[in-house]
Structure formats: structure tokens, C-alpha cells
Design a protein around this motif. Sequence first.
Motif: not given
Lengths: 74, 140
Positions: B72-96
Motif C-alpha cells: 500500500f502507498s498513496f501513489q498505489i492504494p491497494c489492499h493486501d489480502r493477507v492483512i485484510l484477512k488478519k484484520w477481519r480476524g481481530v474484528d471477529r474477536e472484538v465483535v464477540a
Amino acid sequence: MDPALIANIELAISLASKAISLGIDVAPKLKRAYDIATGRLVLTDADREAMLAEEAQMRARIDARIAEDDAATD
Amino acid sequence: MRRFNLATALIVSLALGGCSTVDAVNKFNNAVQGYEATQGDVDAARQSYNATVLTPMLHYSVLPRCKTGQTFSFQIPCHDRVILKKWRGVDREVVAGLDRAQVMVRNGNNKGAAGVMATVANLIATGKGLVQQAGIATVF
């Protein structure tokens, strides 16, 4: 130029860039959180349900994206 | 007054990024000691989490997927699939955690709910740390 004016301009620029990076939909949500925290706004059960429904919708979109990523071969 | 202090500490811990998140979470944990969380506290936590974490996560997810070796950079904004998945994993725990706190408040276990919310604040700090490491802190 007046240093105070420069400071104000710098602050305005940094806030604007923060708003851009967070997205325009964040500001009202933060204000609402603040209102709840300070007791100015008390959620009803219906409000809470609506909040949960919105969250579920957002998570469904994120999960759909993750599923797309998993299926992608690039 | 005490309620305001806890809620403020919570929102600050949710809203800030970087090293200050850790400080804010520590302050939050101290504020929680002996505290009984209310429905308003749980609602405020959920709403501020929605604003400062969930919404940016959604924004991040809709960016084009990063190509192999791209970050990810300002010039090339993109999402990293691994990061997104990990982030959502933490989100699941937060929601729980938030759901658990909600049930406790409904059942009158307000002290237990405060403890759960302290755990949630720590989880959020973990998620933010993950995002910082990935260099995508700008989405916050």
C-alpha cells in the motif's frame, strides 16, 4: 504572514487530510459516539438494532471481498 | 462524571493510532478498575469502533487488490489480502467481546461487562498495531 493564521491553515489542512483518509462517512459516526458517551444521546432498542444491522452489512461486504481475494489467482 | 471519564478514555483509545494507542488503552484499563459498564458505555464503544475501525476496514477492502510484491502507498492504494484477512480476524474477536459485554449488561453483570470491554480495548490495539506494521495506518 501572521503565524497564528499559518497555524490555523496547517491545522485545517491536517484535519482535511485526516477526513479524506478516514472517509466522509466517519465524522457523523464519531460525533454520534461522542453524544452517546456524554449521555446526550440514549439509544433505543430500535436504534441499537439499526446500528447492528449496519455493522452486519459492512462486514458482509468485507467478507465478500475476502472471498473474492481467496478465489483470485493473481 | 465517572461514566464520562470511562467513555472518553474508551473513545480516545479507539480513535488514536500508533504508540499513543497503547498509552490510551493503559489509561482505559486503569479507568475500568472497579468500574461498572452501562448500556451507554457499550453503545459508545460499538459506535466509536464502527467509526474508527470498521468503516476504515471497509474502505481498505474496496481498494484494488495489491499485486504480488506490491504494498500500500498513496501513489498505489491497494489492499493486501493477507492483512485484510488478519484484520477481519481481530474484528471477529472484538465483535464477540462487544456482544459478550452486551449480554452481561442486559443480565445486570455490569462489572463483568467492564472487564470484557477492557479486553476489547486491548484487542483493538492489537488490530491497530497490525495495521501500523503493514504501513496502511493512513486508512485510520
